[in-house]
Scaffold this active site. Structure first.
Site, PDB file in Angstrom:
ATOM      1  N   HIS A  99     100.238   6.734  76.341  1.00 34.60           N
ATOM      2  CA  HIS A  99      99.140   6.215  75.523  1.00 34.60           C
ATOM      3  C   HIS A  99      99.422   6.449  74.049  1.00 34.60           C
ATOM      4  O   HIS A  99     100.077   7.418  73.670  1.00 34.60           O
ATOM      5  CB  HIS A  99      97.804   6.858  75.916  1.00 34.60           C
ATOM      6  CG  HIS A  99      97.809   8.351  75.910  1.00 34.60           C
ATOM      7  ND1 HIS A  99      98.309   9.101  76.966  1.00 34.60           N
ATOM      8  CD2 HIS A  99      97.388   9.251  74.977  1.00 34.60           C
ATOM      9  CE1 HIS A  99      98.183  10.392  76.679  1.00 34.60           C
ATOM     10  NE2 HIS A  99      97.640  10.505  75.474  1.00 34.60           N
ATOM     11  N   HIS A 101      97.422   7.057  70.524  1.00 38.40           N
ATOM     12  CA  HIS A 101      96.154   7.341  69.851  1.00 38.40           C
ATOM     13  C   HIS A 101      96.122   6.536  68.556  1.00 38.40           C
ATOM     14  O   HIS A 101      97.124   6.494  67.823  1.00 38.40           O
ATOM     15  CB  HIS A 101      96.066   8.814  69.431  1.00 38.40           C
ATOM     16  CG  HIS A 101      95.978   9.795  70.554  1.00 38.40           C
ATOM     17  ND1 HIS A 101      94.801  10.418  70.905  1.00 38.40           N
ATOM     18  CD2 HIS A 101      96.920  10.293  71.392  1.00 38.40           C
ATOM     19  CE1 HIS A 101      95.026  11.257  71.904  1.00 38.40           C
ATOM     20  NE2 HIS A 101      96.310  11.200  72.227  1.00 38.40           N
TER      21      HIS A 101
HETATM   22  P1  AMP Z   1      96.908  13.565  75.025  1.00 40.34           P
HETATM   23  O1  AMP Z   1      96.776  14.981  74.567  1.00 40.34           O
HETATM   24  O2  AMP Z   1      97.747  12.733  74.094  1.00 40.34           O
HETATM   25  O3  AMP Z   1      97.353  13.450  76.468  1.00 40.34           O
HETATM   26  O4  AMP Z   1      95.456  12.980  74.888  1.00 40.34           O
HETATM   27  C1  AMP Z   1      94.687  12.524  75.938  1.00 40.34           C
HETATM   28  C2  AMP Z   1      93.403  12.021  75.346  1.00 40.34           C
HETATM   29  O5  AMP Z   1      92.691  11.339  76.373  1.00 40.34           O
HETATM   30  C3  AMP Z   1      92.479  13.102  74.801  1.00 40.34           C
HETATM   31  O6  AMP Z   1      92.233  12.868  73.420  1.00 40.34           O
HETATM   32  C4  AMP Z   1      91.213  12.948  75.639  1.00 40.34           C
HETATM   33  O7  AMP Z   1      90.044  13.133  74.885  1.00 40.34           O
HETATM   34  C5  AMP Z   1      91.325  11.531  76.158  1.00 40.34           C
HETATM   35  N1  AMP Z   1      90.679  11.264  77.429  1.00 40.34           N
HETATM   36  C6  AMP Z   1      90.817  11.959  78.583  1.00 40.34           C
HETATM   37  N2  AMP Z   1      90.072  11.398  79.555  1.00 40.34           N
HETATM   38  C7  AMP Z   1      89.475  10.322  79.006  1.00 40.34           C
HETATM   39  C8  AMP Z   1      88.564   9.339  79.499  1.00 40.34           C
HETATM   40  N3  AMP Z   1      88.154   9.347  80.765  1.00 40.34           N
HETATM   41  N4  AMP Z   1      88.135   8.383  78.648  1.00 40.34           N
HETATM   42  C9  AMP Z   1      88.551   8.380  77.371  1.00 40.34           C
HETATM   43  N5  AMP Z   1      89.398   9.270  76.843  1.00 40.34           N
HETATM   44  C10 AMP Z   1      89.854  10.236  77.645  1.00 40.34           C
END
Ligand code: AMP
Ligand code: ZN
Length: 136
Positions: A99, A101
């Site tokens: 993903h 951000h």
């Molecule tokens: P990372 O540390 O790059 O893996 O970030 C994962 C991101 O996904 C975090 O900022 C979380 O807040 C976000 N996240 C996790 N679950 C969900 C969800 N169900 N819907 C939206 N965002 C999510």
């Protein structure tokens, strides 16, 4: 990878605040936003990290990051934005589904995304320059 939360968002099995969707890609708001409009762009197909996605699919994905980034800038009236993309736990990746951000930034928002503050030593930099080149 049916247990993957982002696969489930991609397939519509669990809800998300979707801001963009096409055949292969989806973008939605991060539930723990670092700023208003903080969003994630993902391929619907499961790839763990940036190293796993085929080149053509990555090209399509990054174009969507650009498109969604432009929309977020307009909607939030942001002054800038950061693209953050974590690969593997050591780098802060919590959700093991590739993903990007998109984090809108505002003048004086005081959000800290910091890099090294000490200049690298010439010998060390030269070492990594030659070592990394060998593997690309
Ligand atoms: P990372 O540390 O790059 O893996 O970030 C994962 C991101 O996904 C975090 O900022 C979380 O807040 C976000 N996240 C996790 N679950 C969900 C969800 N169900 N819907 C939206 N965002 C999510
Ligand atoms: Zn997944």
């Amino acid at each position: 990878m049916t247990e993957c939360i982002f696969c489930k968002i991609g397939s519509g099995e669990i809800p998300a605040k979707k801001i963009y969707e096409d055949q292969n890609t989806i973008a939605f708001l991060d539930i723990f936003p670092s700023a208003k409009g903080h969003s994630l762009v993902i391929p619907k197909k499961h790839y763990s990290t940036l190293l796993d996605i085929p080149e053509m699919e990555l090209k399509e994905l990054i174009q969507i990051v650009q498109k969604v980034g432009a929309g977020i800038m307009k909607a939030t009236q942001a002054d800038g934005f950061n693209i953050l993309q974590n690969n593997k736990e050591a780098a802060g990746q919590i959700v093991p589904h590739l993903h990007f951000h998109i984090i809108p930034r505002f003048k004086d928002d005081c959000l800290k995304l910091s890099f090294g503050s000490k200049q690298g030593e010439e010998k060390e930099l030269a070492h990594w320059e030659s070592q990394i080149k060998k593997h690309i």
